[in-house]
Design an enzyme around this catalytic site. Structure first.
Site, PDB file in Angstrom:
ATOM      1  N   GLU A  16     -94.999 -67.625  38.540  1.00 52.99           N
ATOM      2  CA  GLU A  16     -95.177 -68.308  39.719  1.00 52.99           C
ATOM      3  C   GLU A  16     -95.443 -67.192  40.999  1.00 52.99           C
ATOM      4  O   GLU A  16     -95.132 -67.613  41.800  1.00 52.99           O
ATOM      5  CB  GLU A  16     -94.345 -69.307  39.753  1.00 52.99           C
ATOM      6  CG  GLU A  16     -94.277 -70.177  38.779  1.00 52.99           C
ATOM      7  CD  GLU A  16     -93.366 -71.499  38.853  1.00 52.99           C
ATOM      8  OE1 GLU A  16     -92.926 -71.803  40.178  1.00 52.99           O
ATOM      9  OE2 GLU A  16     -92.689 -71.815  37.778  1.00 52.99           O
ATOM     10  N   GLY A  67    -100.193 -76.058  31.584  1.00 54.45           N
ATOM     11  CA  GLY A  67    -100.710 -74.981  30.716  1.00 54.45           C
ATOM     12  C   GLY A  67    -101.822 -74.316  32.036  1.00 54.45           C
ATOM     13  O   GLY A  67    -103.033 -74.840  32.290  1.00 54.45           O
TER      14      GLY A  67
END
Length: 396
Positions: A375, A142
């Site tokens: 990402e 998270g």
């Protein structure tokens, strides 16, 4: 003077002879993962994707654990201790099946397990890593928030002290594995800076509603994490890191897997286009015999195998302890961008059939739209490289 050795025959599947860079153990790892994906994913994934589900994910996780694919480049605690190159080869084979399967493995091993392995206490490692390596427990990570994706320093999730306990409040978004996870590694602001917390998902106040209506990564569990005054003991915090260095170190490890994985999606799309070009007839002969189709196939092959060579080079640098985050950004930026272009070009070769789930191309293309963003977006990696090249910071 003795004659020069005769070069091997040209192999369309390996035009640069990159398999020569792999040792028998590397090849064994690759073949094991490829065989598993061919048996357990490829026959079913188009149906999973169409339905927008990943049934039997816990069983798949246990099977992946049994072949050593979870946390495979970590050492000890039941992990395989494989090389970075072997982990990369596994990511390539998994994403050649589907990006959602590679994401399951990446989030489990390169984010959740890596965070505990790198920054956790010995008690945390012993409690969680063996069960995560076997696939008994699925993990999630998270970090991303609804309003703070590429700027983790702006996170709003907060952890405050209450006696000896910690109390976490906030929300995380776009979390792979969230709804099926038994443990979550959650990053939060504290009075002392950003800290990571190991959060069992059965804690009161923790919930993970699944995100629906996705048109990418449909064969994957994606969730929101809701932390409503989740109370944790003092030893839930990861003791070995404070600040953004922690989550960014995990992201670097996961991005490395994407450098390889994206080439798996590209390879599957290229192979589908090549086979189609050899057999689909137009104007009385296979379309692979036309110059424009051959030009497309040649360009796709060049970018695909350059990308695999780049991934291999970065893997050797990682194994030698010489890989820098900027070099991972280099690989992620190039390989995902080129993988998307290969998929789009493959779609044109397949014509109308390119949009059918009978072929993998459109599924890979839509999945890669997520891989392009998560990402680190294209723009973020461009700025990472721009700063490294010029010495000037354009982020602010």
């Amino acid at each position: 003077m003795s004659a020069s050795p005769k070069p091997p025959a040209f192999d369309p599947a390996d035009p640069l002879g990159l398999d020569d860079l792999l040792d028998p153990e590397d090849l064994a790892v690759r073949d094991t993962v490829r065989s598993w994906a061919a048996d357990r994913v490829l026959p079913y994934v188009a149906d999973w994707y169409e339905k927008g589900e990943l049934p039997g994910i816990r069983e798949l996780a246990r099977e992946l654990g049994s072949i050593g694919a979870l946390g495979m480049s970590l050492t000890g605690y039941g992990c395989a201790g494989a090389s970075s190159v072997q982990y990369g080869l596994a990511c390539l084979e998994l994403e050649a099946a589907d990006s959602g399967i590679r994401s399951l493995v990446s989030v489990q091993g390169s984010l959740a397990m890596y965070a505990i392995h790198a920054y956790g206490s010995e008690e945390q490692k012993n409690e969680w890593l063996p069960r995560m390596a076997s696939g008994e427990v699925i993990g999630c990570f998270g970090l991303t928030e609804p309003d703070h994706g590429s700027d983790p320093a702006g996170m709003r999730t907060f952890a405050k002290r209450d006696g000896d306990d910690w109390v976490l409040s906030g929300r995380k978004m776009w979390i792979t594995n969230g709804s099926v996870a038994g443990v979550a590694v959650v990053w939060a602001r504290t009075e002392d800076g950003i800290r990571g917390f190991v959060v069992p998902t059965d804690r009161p106040g923790f919930s993970a509603p699944e995100i629906k209506h996705k048109w990418s990564l449909r064969a994957s569990v994606t969730s929101e994490l809701v932390l409503d005054d989740v109370r944790l003991p003092a030893d839930a915090v990861l003791p070995e890191v404070t600040g953004l260095r922690g989550p960014l170190g995990c992201l670097s490890h996961a991005r490395y897997g994407i450098v390889w994985g994206s080439m798996g999606a590209a390879r599957a799309s290229f192979e589908a286009a090549l086979e189609y070009a050899r057999t689909r007839e137009q104007f009385g002969r296979p379309i692979g015999g036309f110059q424009l189709t051959q030009a497309k196939l040649a360009d796709m092959a060049v970018e695909l195998h350059k990308g695999i060579l780049l991934a291999h080079h970065l893997g050797r640098r990682m194994d030698a302890g010489r890989l820098r985050p900027e070099q991972i950004s280099f690989g992620k930026l190039n390989n995902v961008r080129e993988a998307i272009e290969i998929c789009r070009t493959a779609r044109t070769i397949l014509g109308a059939n390119g949009i059918s789930l009978e072929y993998p191309v459109m599924r890979h293309a839509t999945n890669l739209e997520s891989v392009l963003t998560y990402e680190g977006t294209v723009e973020m990696h461009q700025l990472v490289l721009g700063k490294a090249l010029t010495g000037l910071d354009a982020f602010r």
